[in-house]
Design a protein around this motif. Structure first.
Motif, PDB file in Angstrom:
ATOM      1  N   LYS A 129      41.369  46.586  39.861  1.00  0.00           N
ATOM      2  CA  LYS A 129      42.789  46.621  40.199  1.00  0.00           C
ATOM      3  C   LYS A 129      43.285  48.057  40.058  1.00  0.00           C
ATOM      4  O   LYS A 129      42.762  48.840  39.253  1.00  0.00           O
ATOM      5  CB  LYS A 129      43.577  45.682  39.294  1.00  0.00           C
ATOM      6  N   TYR A 182      35.602  32.504  43.167  1.00  0.00           N
ATOM      7  CA  TYR A 182      36.528  32.149  44.245  1.00  0.00           C
ATOM      8  C   TYR A 182      35.744  31.542  45.405  1.00  0.00           C
ATOM      9  O   TYR A 182      34.518  31.658  45.474  1.00  0.00           O
ATOM     10  CB  TYR A 182      37.278  33.386  44.734  1.00  0.00           C
ATOM     11  N   ASN A 190      42.220  39.356  47.271  1.00  0.00           N
ATOM     12  CA  ASN A 190      43.679  39.227  47.182  1.00  0.00           C
ATOM     13  C   ASN A 190      44.145  39.239  45.733  1.00  0.00           C
ATOM     14  O   ASN A 190      45.138  39.902  45.385  1.00  0.00           O
ATOM     15  CB  ASN A 190      44.145  37.945  47.872  1.00  0.00           C
ATOM     16  N   ASP A 191      43.445  38.516  44.871  1.00  0.00           N
ATOM     17  CA  ASP A 191      43.831  38.479  43.456  1.00  0.00           C
ATOM     18  C   ASP A 191      43.552  39.813  42.762  1.00  0.00           C
ATOM     19  O   ASP A 191      44.276  40.202  41.844  1.00  0.00           O
ATOM     20  CB  ASP A 191      43.086  37.343  42.736  1.00  0.00           C
ATOM     21  N   GLN A 196      45.562  40.193  39.363  1.00  0.00           N
ATOM     22  CA  GLN A 196      45.317  38.959  38.620  1.00  0.00           C
ATOM     23  C   GLN A 196      43.962  38.964  37.921  1.00  0.00           C
ATOM     24  O   GLN A 196      43.746  38.214  36.968  1.00  0.00           O
ATOM     25  CB  GLN A 196      45.400  37.755  39.574  1.00  0.00           C
TER      26      GLN A 196
END
Length: 325
Positions: A129, A182, A190-191, A196
């Motif tokens: 991230k 996932y 996306n997360d 996330q």
């Protein structure tokens, strides 16, 4: 006596018809099964190869996404198809890892398929991230070791390239982080972009755009040399993980029993696709490298599959990872 002659004549007729069919191949479109979802890296690369093969064969090669169970559903479909060259499989390293992940497979990748050739290789990239604390890849390793109970690692499902990279990373660093599975790369990415989950390691095809856009942070590539499309990222093996290398390779197979003339034509079509300048350039833009003619052969693919199966089996069993059937 007459009856025997009739039977012999019929048998000869069938054999000659089969030979003629093989020599005339292909006379209709070919289905190239990609056992993962549309829009993913495998799908993107498969469509490039199919485009080149269509031109070489003079018949359309249609990509069919038969996804599910780590690629085993599509693989089983091809294994059970007629060995006439009209149903093919393009799958990545999971061809070598699925036997360990799925103990009850109804096919044997080494025995139930006719290899055609390796088609493409591409490295993966360690990403996180965008506001993840570590600044360098060496920092990332130290951070994971110090916070292994808190770090979350996203992957696209058991047996996916991102899952395998995570297993190899944890083995190399002696850590065990929390893995978040996932259903595909899209939701995982996306997360990650939403913050996330903390980190991921996935194929260049999936991450280049997001790294360049600053949506996620790139740390290192898993190849043994820098990736031209990500020139600022160092090589993992030279920055804290000596000897670490992961190349996600893709190969093409047909069902076992393929006639030699058909195999020869398909192999030549693969070579023609991989020699196409436009296709090679597009692959390079995605961080992928088309296989050399020496590797795009049935013999090379069979030997590579055996070596990769021998490599990954112990790693997966040591990690204690299995998937449902």
């Amino acid at each position: 006596m007459v009856r025997k002659l009739v039977i012999m004549a019929a048998a000869i007729g069938v054999a000659l018809a089969g030979t003629a069919a093989a020599q005339d191949f292909p006379t209709r479109p070919i289905t190239l099964v990609m056992p993962y979802s549309a829009g993913g890296p495998g799908d993107t690369l498969t469509r490039l190869v199919a485009q080149g093969m269509s031109t070489a064969l003079g018949q359309q090669v249609i990509v069919e996404n038969t996804a599910g169970a780590g690629g085993t559903i599509g693989s089983q479909k091809v294994a059970q198809s007629p060995p006439d060259g009209y149903t093919l499989l393009m799958i990545h390293v999971s061809a070598a890892t699925n036997p360990a992940l799925y103990p009850k497979l109804k096919y044997d990748q080494l025995k139930d398929f006719q290899p055609i050739g390796i088609v493409v290789d591409l490295p993966s990239v360690f990403v996180a991230k965008k506001d993840f604390a570590p600044k360098t890849f060496a920092d990332l390793i130290d951070y994971v070791k110090a916070n292994k109970d808190k770090v979350t690692y996203a992957h696209a499902g058991i047996g996916s390239a991102s899952h395998l990279c995570g297993l190899l990373f944890q083995k190399a660093t002696g850590t065990k982080v929390t893995s978040v599975a996932y259903r595909g790369t899209g939701p995982a990415m996306n997360d990650l972009m939403a913050g996330q989950v903390d980190m991921m390691c996935d194929q260049t095809v999936n991450v280049i755009g997001n790294v360049e856009a600053g949506s996620i942070k790139g740390y290192a590539v898993t190849s043994d040399k820098p990736v031209p499309t990500l020139p600022k990222l160092p090589v993992a093996a030279e920055n804290g993980l000596p000897g670490f290398k992961l190349t996600i390779w893709y190969g093409i197979w047909a069902p076992k029993g393929l006639p030699q003339p058909v195999l020869d034509k398909l192999t030549k079509a693969v070579h023609a696709a991989l020699a196409d300048k436009t296709i090679r350039e597009r692959m390079a833009q995605l961080g992928a490298e088309a296989a050399s003619p020496e590797r795009a052969t049935p013999e090379a693919l069979q030997a590579h599959l055996q070596a990769e199966t021998d490599k990954w089996g112990p790693i997966i069993r040591e990690a204690g990872v299995t998937a449902g059937q």
